[in-house]
Write a protein that holds these residues in place. Structure first.
Motif, PDB file in Angstrom:
ATOM      1  N   ASN A 195       1.794   2.919  -3.777  1.00  0.00           N
ATOM      2  CA  ASN A 195       1.039   3.019  -2.763  1.00  0.00           C
ATOM      3  C   ASN A 195      -0.179   2.844  -2.081  1.00  0.00           C
ATOM      4  OD1 ASN A 195       4.010   5.481  -1.413  1.00  0.00           O
ATOM      5  ND2 ASN A 195       2.906   7.056  -3.671  1.00  0.00           N
ATOM      6  N   SER A 196      -0.437   2.582  -3.772  1.00  0.00           N
ATOM      7  CA  SER A 196      -1.635   2.021  -3.278  1.00  0.00           C
ATOM      8  C   SER A 196      -1.954   0.305  -4.149  1.00  0.00           C
ATOM      9  CB  SER A 196      -2.566   2.908  -4.110  1.00  0.00           C
ATOM     10  OG  SER A 196      -2.803   3.020  -5.428  1.00  0.00           O
ATOM     11  N   PHE A 197      -2.652  -0.315  -4.201  1.00  0.00           N
ATOM     12  CA  PHE A 197      -2.999  -1.081  -4.851  1.00  0.00           C
ATOM     13  C   PHE A 197      -4.406  -2.241  -4.375  1.00  0.00           C
ATOM     14  CE2 PHE A 197      -3.129  -2.422   0.331  1.00  0.00           C
ATOM     15  CZ  PHE A 197      -4.153  -3.660   0.076  1.00  0.00           C
ATOM     16  N   ALA A 198      -4.797  -2.864  -5.716  1.00  0.00           N
ATOM     17  CA  ALA A 198      -6.195  -2.905  -5.650  1.00  0.00           C
ATOM     18  C   ALA A 198      -5.931  -4.579  -5.820  1.00  0.00           C
ATOM     19  CB  ALA A 198      -6.437  -2.390  -6.604  1.00  0.00           C
ATOM     20  N   PHE A 199      -6.657  -5.999  -5.740  1.00  0.00           N
ATOM     21  CA  PHE A 199      -6.557  -6.878  -6.161  1.00  0.00           C
ATOM     22  C   PHE A 199      -6.942  -7.647  -8.122  1.00  0.00           C
ATOM     23  CE2 PHE A 199      -7.199  -7.853  -1.859  1.00  0.00           C
ATOM     24  CZ  PHE A 199      -5.536  -8.141  -1.431  1.00  0.00           C
ATOM     25  N   TYR A 200      -5.730  -7.687  -8.439  1.00  0.00           N
ATOM     26  CA  TYR A 200      -6.584  -8.175  -9.576  1.00  0.00           C
ATOM     27  C   TYR A 200      -7.364  -9.669 -10.231  1.00  0.00           C
ATOM     28  CZ  TYR A 200      -5.043  -8.777 -14.664  1.00  0.00           C
ATOM     29  OH  TYR A 200      -5.736  -9.279 -15.851  1.00  0.00           O
ATOM     30  N   LYS A 201      -8.333  -9.369 -10.859  1.00  0.00           N
ATOM     31  CA  LYS A 201      -9.303 -10.433 -10.226  1.00  0.00           C
ATOM     32  C   LYS A 201      -9.236 -11.136 -11.301  1.00  0.00           C
ATOM     33  CE  LYS A 201     -14.644 -11.185  -9.789  1.00  0.00           C
ATOM     34  NZ  LYS A 201     -14.477 -12.973  -9.427  1.00  0.00           N
ATOM     35  N   SER A 219      -7.915   3.077  -7.784  1.00  0.00           N
ATOM     36  CA  SER A 219      -7.585   3.290  -9.130  1.00  0.00           C
ATOM     37  C   SER A 219      -5.452   3.723  -8.526  1.00  0.00           C
ATOM     38  CB  SER A 219      -7.694   5.546  -9.200  1.00  0.00           C
ATOM     39  OG  SER A 219      -7.691   5.823  -7.831  1.00  0.00           O
ATOM     40  N   PRO A 220      -5.678   2.256  -8.217  1.00  0.00           N
ATOM     41  CA  PRO A 220      -3.991   1.597  -7.836  1.00  0.00           C
ATOM     42  C   PRO A 220      -3.257   1.554  -8.660  1.00  0.00           C
ATOM     43  CG  PRO A 220      -5.302  -0.126  -8.624  1.00  0.00           C
ATOM     44  CD  PRO A 220      -6.088   1.005  -8.602  1.00  0.00           C
ATOM     45  N   ASP A 221      -1.882   1.764  -7.769  1.00  0.00           N
ATOM     46  CA  ASP A 221      -0.528   1.984  -8.733  1.00  0.00           C
ATOM     47  C   ASP A 221      -0.115   0.738  -8.672  1.00  0.00           C
ATOM     48  OD1 ASP A 221      -0.263   4.709  -7.815  1.00  0.00           O
ATOM     49  OD2 ASP A 221       0.780   4.892  -5.854  1.00  0.00           O
ATOM     50  N   LEU A 222      -0.204  -0.596  -8.424  1.00  0.00           N
ATOM     51  CA  LEU A 222      -0.344  -2.002  -7.879  1.00  0.00           C
ATOM     52  C   LEU A 222      -1.217  -2.108  -8.487  1.00  0.00           C
ATOM     53  CD1 LEU A 222       3.091  -2.663  -5.618  1.00  0.00           C
ATOM     54  CD2 LEU A 222       2.925  -2.219  -8.094  1.00  0.00           C
ATOM     55  N   LEU A 223      -1.002  -3.532  -8.377  1.00  0.00           N
ATOM     56  CA  LEU A 223      -2.947  -4.712  -9.358  1.00  0.00           C
ATOM     57  C   LEU A 223      -1.304  -5.993  -8.553  1.00  0.00           C
ATOM     58  CD1 LEU A 223      -3.583  -4.267 -13.266  1.00  0.00           C
ATOM     59  CD2 LEU A 223      -4.242  -3.798 -10.740  1.00  0.00           C
ATOM     60  N   VAL A 224      -2.453  -6.838  -7.859  1.00  0.00           N
ATOM     61  CA  VAL A 224      -2.101  -7.306  -6.939  1.00  0.00           C
ATOM     62  C   VAL A 224      -2.578  -9.003  -7.219  1.00  0.00           C
ATOM     63  CG1 VAL A 224      -1.780  -8.645  -4.664  1.00  0.00           C
ATOM     64  CG2 VAL A 224      -1.450  -6.304  -4.967  1.00  0.00           C
ATOM     65  N   SER A 225      -1.627 -10.291  -8.157  1.00  0.00           N
ATOM     66  CA  SER A 225      -2.196 -11.416  -7.703  1.00  0.00           C
ATOM     67  C   SER A 225      -1.134 -12.389  -7.861  1.00  0.00           C
ATOM     68  CB  SER A 225      -2.083 -11.731  -9.907  1.00  0.00           C
ATOM     69  OG  SER A 225      -2.923 -12.688 -10.397  1.00  0.00           O
ATOM     70  N   ILE A 226      -2.476 -13.235  -7.667  1.00  0.00           N
ATOM     71  CA  ILE A 226      -1.810 -14.691  -7.054  1.00  0.00           C
ATOM     72  C   ILE A 226      -1.780 -15.685  -7.521  1.00  0.00           C
ATOM     73  CG2 ILE A 226      -2.334 -13.861  -5.265  1.00  0.00           C
ATOM     74  CD1 ILE A 226      -4.604 -16.363  -4.513  1.00  0.00           C
ATOM     75  N   PHE A 227      -1.325 -16.553  -8.232  1.00  0.00           N
ATOM     76  CA  PHE A 227      -0.615 -18.540  -8.303  1.00  0.00           C
ATOM     77  C   PHE A 227      -0.965 -19.181  -7.239  1.00  0.00           C
ATOM     78  CE2 PHE A 227       0.822 -21.647 -11.336  1.00  0.00           C
ATOM     79  CZ  PHE A 227       0.223 -21.377 -12.127  1.00  0.00           C
ATOM     80  N   THR A 228      -1.545 -20.474  -7.564  1.00  0.00           N
ATOM     81  CA  THR A 228      -1.040 -21.415  -6.791  1.00  0.00           C
ATOM     82  C   THR A 228      -0.381 -22.335  -7.377  1.00  0.00           C
ATOM     83  OG1 THR A 228      -3.304 -21.973  -6.160  1.00  0.00           O
ATOM     84  CG2 THR A 228      -2.439 -20.587  -4.860  1.00  0.00           C
ATOM     85  N   LYS A 229       0.223 -23.399  -6.570  1.00  0.00           N
ATOM     86  CA  LYS A 229       0.667 -24.880  -7.398  1.00  0.00           C
ATOM     87  C   LYS A 229       1.154 -25.367  -6.283  1.00  0.00           C
ATOM     88  CE  LYS A 229       3.730 -24.170 -11.121  1.00  0.00           C
ATOM     89  NZ  LYS A 229       5.514 -24.173 -11.153  1.00  0.00           N
ATOM     90  N   THR A 278       1.803   0.099 -16.537  1.00  0.00           N
ATOM     91  CA  THR A 278       2.164  -0.181 -17.689  1.00  0.00           C
ATOM     92  C   THR A 278       1.467  -1.538 -18.060  1.00  0.00           C
ATOM     93  OG1 THR A 278       4.195  -0.926 -16.204  1.00  0.00           O
ATOM     94  CG2 THR A 278       4.045   0.949 -17.225  1.00  0.00           C
ATOM     95  N   ASN A 279       0.906  -2.401 -17.043  1.00  0.00           N
ATOM     96  CA  ASN A 279       0.411  -3.358 -17.055  1.00  0.00           C
ATOM     97  C   ASN A 279       1.804  -4.595 -17.273  1.00  0.00           C
ATOM     98  OD1 ASN A 279      -2.058  -5.030 -17.038  1.00  0.00           O
ATOM     99  ND2 ASN A 279      -1.751  -5.764 -18.867  1.00  0.00           N
ATOM    100  N   GLU A 280       3.044  -3.924 -16.397  1.00  0.00           N
ATOM    101  CA  GLU A 280       3.845  -5.081 -16.073  1.00  0.00           C
ATOM    102  C   GLU A 280       4.141  -5.422 -15.317  1.00  0.00           C
ATOM    103  OE1 GLU A 280       7.693  -3.181 -18.100  1.00  0.00           O
ATOM    104  OE2 GLU A 280       6.782  -2.696 -20.631  1.00  0.00           O
ATOM    105  N   LEU A 281       5.196  -7.032 -14.761  1.00  0.00           N
ATOM    106  CA  LEU A 281       5.214  -7.601 -13.458  1.00  0.00           C
ATOM    107  C   LEU A 281       6.034  -6.756 -13.009  1.00  0.00           C
ATOM    108  CD1 LEU A 281       4.888  -9.729 -11.444  1.00  0.00           C
ATOM    109  CD2 LEU A 281       5.964 -11.202 -13.057  1.00  0.00           C
ATOM    110  N   VAL A 282       6.372  -6.065 -12.001  1.00  0.00           N
ATOM    111  CA  VAL A 282       7.558  -5.236 -11.066  1.00  0.00           C
ATOM    112  C   VAL A 282       8.332  -5.888 -10.077  1.00  0.00           C
ATOM    113  CG1 VAL A 282       6.667  -2.592 -11.954  1.00  0.00           C
ATOM    114  CG2 VAL A 282       5.779  -3.950  -9.161  1.00  0.00           C
TER     115      VAL A 282
END
Length: 183
Positions: A37-43, A77-87, A139-143
């Motif tokens: 239900n909550s998120f933050a960006f993974y710097k 204090s998020p449930d999800l961390l959001v990360s991005i990657f570009t090509k 868990t620090n796992e990609l979901v």
């Protein structure tokens, strides 16, 4: 005459396919997405994306807007961390322009056959790929991962650039959360 009527349709399909966003997603089928239900960006992950800081801000703002619209909260204090990657890569399309139907008499000899070998048309464009990763904060796992591929806007019109980024992000996040049959 038929070729002239079909030409706008063919051009529309070619240009529509160039402007579309192709999306692929994948997810952990054991993850319970209703718990996120909550998120933050993974710097650390975002810092590795090889694009300008301004485009990073545009992408993150678009992600935040989409997540808030889905009822998710940005949190310390998020449930999800959001990360991005570009090509980025060059896309080359070759179109064969041999139209050979109808009738007429061209050249030195008489006969049937319309058109001829008009050659090939080569189109080059820059295609970008944006990966949006959702990582379980406990868990620090990609979901969940969404990948969007699209032609990039290279002009100097900031509004058009933001519009393109918003389109790409919204098309990717349209697939989140995944439709799960059971959890």
């Amino acid at each position: 005459m038929k070729a002239i009527k079909l030409l706008p349709v063919v051009l529309l399909l070619v240009f529509a396919s160039c402007s579309s966003v192709r999306v692929v997603t994948d997810y952990d089928k054991n993850a319970n997405f209703s718990n996120y239900n909550s998120f933050a960006f993974y710097k650390p992950g975002i810092d590795k994306a090889e694009i300008s800081d301004l485009d990073k801000k545009r992408i993150l703002r678009a992600i935040e807007n989409q997540m808030v619209a889905k009822g998710k909260m940005k949190s310390n204090s998020p449930d999800l961390l959001v990360s991005i990657f570009t090509k980025e890569n060059e896309r080359v399309d070759v179109y064969n322009n041999n139209f050979g139907w109808g009738y007429g008499a061209w050249g030195w000899g008489a006969g049937y056959g319309w058109g001829g070998n008009w050659g090939n048309t080569v189109s080059r464009s820059t295609e970008g790929t944006l990966y949006i990763d959702f990582i379980d904060a406990k868990t620090n796992e990609l979901v969940w991962q969404g990948i969007g591929r699209s032609g990039l806007y290279r002009g100097s019109d900031i509004e058009k650039k933001e519009e393109k980024i918003n389109l790409i992000v919204s098309e990717i996040l349209m697939e989140y959360p995944p439709n799960q049959m059971s959890n």
